[in-house]
Design a protein around this motif. Structure first.
Motif, mmCIF file in Angstrom:
data_model
loop_
_atom_site.group_PDB
_atom_site.id
_atom_site.type_symbol
_atom_site.label_atom_id
_atom_site.label_comp_id
_atom_site.label_asym_id
_atom_site.label_seq_id
_atom_site.Cartn_x
_atom_site.Cartn_y
_atom_site.Cartn_z
ATOM 1 N N VAL A 1 0.838 -1.203 0.000
ATOM 2 C CA VAL A 1 0.000 0.000 0.000
ATOM 3 C C VAL A 1 0.871 1.251 0.000
ATOM 4 O O VAL A 1 0.605 2.220 -0.725
ATOM 5 C CB VAL A 1 -0.943 -0.003 1.220
ATOM 6 C CG1 VAL A 1 -1.654 1.344 1.356
ATOM 7 C CG2 VAL A 1 -1.976 -1.118 1.088
ATOM 8 N N ALA A 2 1.940 1.242 0.788
ATOM 9 C CA ALA A 2 2.846 2.396 0.856
ATOM 10 C C ALA A 2 3.503 2.654 -0.496
ATOM 11 O O ALA A 2 3.646 3.807 -0.919
ATOM 12 C CB ALA A 2 3.905 2.165 1.931
ATOM 13 N N LEU A 3 3.884 1.590 -1.194
ATOM 14 C CA LEU A 3 4.478 1.746 -2.531
ATOM 15 C C LEU A 3 3.488 2.391 -3.494
ATOM 16 O O LEU A 3 3.851 3.277 -4.282
ATOM 17 C CB LEU A 3 4.925 0.385 -3.072
ATOM 18 C CG LEU A 3 6.165 -0.260 -2.441
ATOM 19 C CD1 LEU A 3 6.450 -1.606 -3.090
ATOM 20 C CD2 LEU A 3 7.374 0.651 -2.578
ATOM 21 N N LEU A 4 2.237 1.945 -3.452
ATOM 22 C CA LEU A 4 1.213 2.513 -4.330
ATOM 23 C C LEU A 4 1.004 3.994 -4.025
ATOM 24 O O LEU A 4 0.870 4.818 -4.949
ATOM 25 C CB LEU A 4 -0.098 1.749 -4.186
ATOM 26 C CG LEU A 4 -0.110 0.315 -4.729
ATOM 27 C CD1 LEU A 4 -1.412 -0.386 -4.367
ATOM 28 C CD2 LEU A 4 0.081 0.314 -6.251
ATOM 29 N N HIS A 5 0.970 4.353 -2.752
ATOM 30 C CA HIS A 5 0.825 5.760 -2.375
ATOM 31 C C HIS A 5 2.017 6.583 -2.874
ATOM 32 O O HIS A 5 1.846 7.702 -3.362
ATOM 33 C CB HIS A 5 0.691 5.888 -0.853
ATOM 34 C CG HIS A 5 -0.658 5.510 -0.325
ATOM 35 N ND1 HIS A 5 -1.833 5.897 -0.932
ATOM 36 C CD2 HIS A 5 -1.020 4.764 0.761
ATOM 37 C CE1 HIS A 5 -2.870 5.418 -0.242
ATOM 38 N NE2 HIS A 5 -2.398 4.726 0.789
ATOM 39 N N GLU A 6 3.219 6.030 -2.786
ATOM 40 C CA GLU A 6 4.412 6.716 -3.297
ATOM 41 C C GLU A 6 4.300 6.970 -4.794
ATOM 42 O O GLU A 6 4.781 7.994 -5.293
ATOM 43 C CB GLU A 6 5.659 5.876 -3.021
ATOM 44 C CG GLU A 6 6.160 5.906 -1.600
ATOM 45 C CD GLU A 6 7.409 5.071 -1.436
ATOM 46 O OE1 GLU A 6 8.035 4.741 -2.464
ATOM 47 O OE2 GLU A 6 7.776 4.740 -0.288
ATOM 48 N N MET A 7 3.682 6.044 -5.504
ATOM 49 C CA MET A 7 3.538 6.165 -6.953
ATOM 50 C C MET A 7 2.436 7.138 -7.344
ATOM 51 O O MET A 7 2.306 7.480 -8.522
ATOM 52 C CB MET A 7 3.268 4.781 -7.560
ATOM 53 C CG MET A 7 4.450 3.833 -7.465
ATOM 54 S SD MET A 7 3.999 2.099 -7.763
ATOM 55 C CE MET A 7 3.222 2.201 -9.365
#
Length: 407
Positions: A23-29
């Protein structure tokens, strides 16, 4: 970079740590609409409450208690709950390969990639970017209306279909050996349109229109090749040949006349065909390929390894190049089974005296593995993105690359 702001995603993983990391990776993207589920039943409850179509992306683990990831994906496909799916797992890479093969046979499931854990932003972003290209296979199933065909005819007459060129680079030396011409539609109102939006219509139409399109593309490519030659630059150019064109026994003569008119040696043109194209009408197709070789054209077997009788076609047809499908290149560093198939394909090409080209070279790790295995050329975003003819010379100068004479 893609704009993920308006895209929706669901992350399914029974591990809170792994789930929150994804989820954190998706938010970063740039994703703003991201849901989470702890197991398959939880995910189904979320998806059933959404409007038809569900979410844009699902990221799903495979090994979960209760409903495993494979069963969950089958339900996603049946109910059309996602536009695209990415699988993530720490299990044996052969299981990931099996899931990808399962999805490839299911028209209701658009699996972008099966990624090993731990996830990385680079791998995840490369997987999600594939969704930008659309799903050409699904598009081909839709009925094409007459207005679309009329618009394509007008675009052919107006010269709105143009080639974008992607470099093919010698892996051992870094020399630019050639380019592949990829069709683009420069639409006066909708801008640049990628082939997945118009090739299916041409394929369904299956008549004179596809041959007109092929010859118009060839004409433009010959003009570009001639212009490069006049500047002292010698590049081979590969073009995809549709199955319909191979059924035209006069095609070899037409293409040869075009090269002569442009002052381009036929050996600088490589015609790419797939196994399925040859199988449409085996006798006529092999005859057309033999005539093209007699005229001096190079012949490439495209998407090698995807069909069921690729090796048989290699023995039947006078190919000069073997192009290994991207599905065996991407992830081969981490998937032992893919690496074995990739290495076998390269060795097969070498033993047959064929040039070997790997498609889908996306990372330095892909490049280094291909170099280790002895592959001759690489093509993909790591070496260079498709570009209009006007940018090819500038791209070469910016890399300070040298030209290599085509074989």
């Amino acid at each position: 970079m893609p704009d993920w702001k308006n895209c929706s995603a669901l992350v399914l993983d029974d591990s809170a740590l792994q789930r929150e990391f994804a989820v954190a990776l998706l938010h970063e993207m740039g994703f703003e609409n991201v849901r989470q589920a702890t197991d398959g039943l939880d995910a189904i409850c979320i998806l059933e409450a959404l409007p038809p179509g569900g979410v844009d992306f699902i990221l799903s683990d495979l090994d979960m208690p209760g409903m495993d990831g494979v069963e969950f994906l089958q339900k996603v496909a049946k109910n059309q709950w996602a536009q695209h799916v990415v699988v993530m797992s720490a299990r044996d890479s052969r299981i990931l390969d099996a899931v990808e093969n399962m999805a490839a046979e299911d028209e209701g499931l658009s699996l972008l990639c099966a990624l090993p854990k731990p996830l990385s932003r680079d791998r995840l972003e490369r997987a999600l970017r594939q969704a930008e290209w659309g799903n050409a296979g699904a598009s081909a199933e839709r009925e094409v209306d007459q207005d679309t065909l009329d618009e394509i005819r007008q675009a052919i007459d107006a010269g709105n279909f143009v080639p974008y060129y992607q470099p093919k680079v010698d892996i051992a030396t870094g020399l630019v050996r050639g380019v592949e011409a990829l069709a683009r539609w420069e639409h006066p109102e909708r801008g640049l349109i990628f082939p997945d939006r118009f090739i299916p219509a041409l394929t369904l139409e299956q008549s004179v229109l596809m041959r007109q399109f092929t010859l118009q593309m060839m004409k433009v490519v010959m003009a570009d090749l001639s212009a490069w030659l006049s500047r002292g630059v010698s590049l081979s150019v590969a073009l995809n040949m549709p199955a319909e064109a191979l059924l035209d026994m006069t095609l070899a003569d037409k293409l040869f006349q075009m090269t002569q008119a442009a002052g381009v040696p036929a050996r600088m043109v490589i015609l790419e065909v797939t196994e399925t194209m040859v199988m449409r009408n085996l006798s006529v197709s092999i005859g057309s390929l033999a005539r093209m070789r007699l005229k001096g054209f190079g012949l490439s077997m495209d998407d090698y390894g995807v069909g069921y009788s690729s090796m048989q076609q290699l023995s039947r047809c006078p190919f000069t190049e073997l192009k290994i499908d991207r599905s065996f290149v991407d992830g081969a560093v981490n998937h032992p089974s893919r690496r074995v198939i990739l290495e076998s394909a390269i060795q097969m090409g070498q033993r047959l005296g064929l040039a070997t080209v790997a498609e889908g070279v996306e990372t330095e790790a892909d490049w280094n593995l291909l170099k280790e295995l002895g592959c001759e050329m690489g093509q993909g975003y790591f070496t260079g993105r498709p570009m209009p003819a006007s940018e090819v010379m500038g791209w070469i100068k910016s890399r300070r690359g040298k030209m290599a004479e085509p074989a």
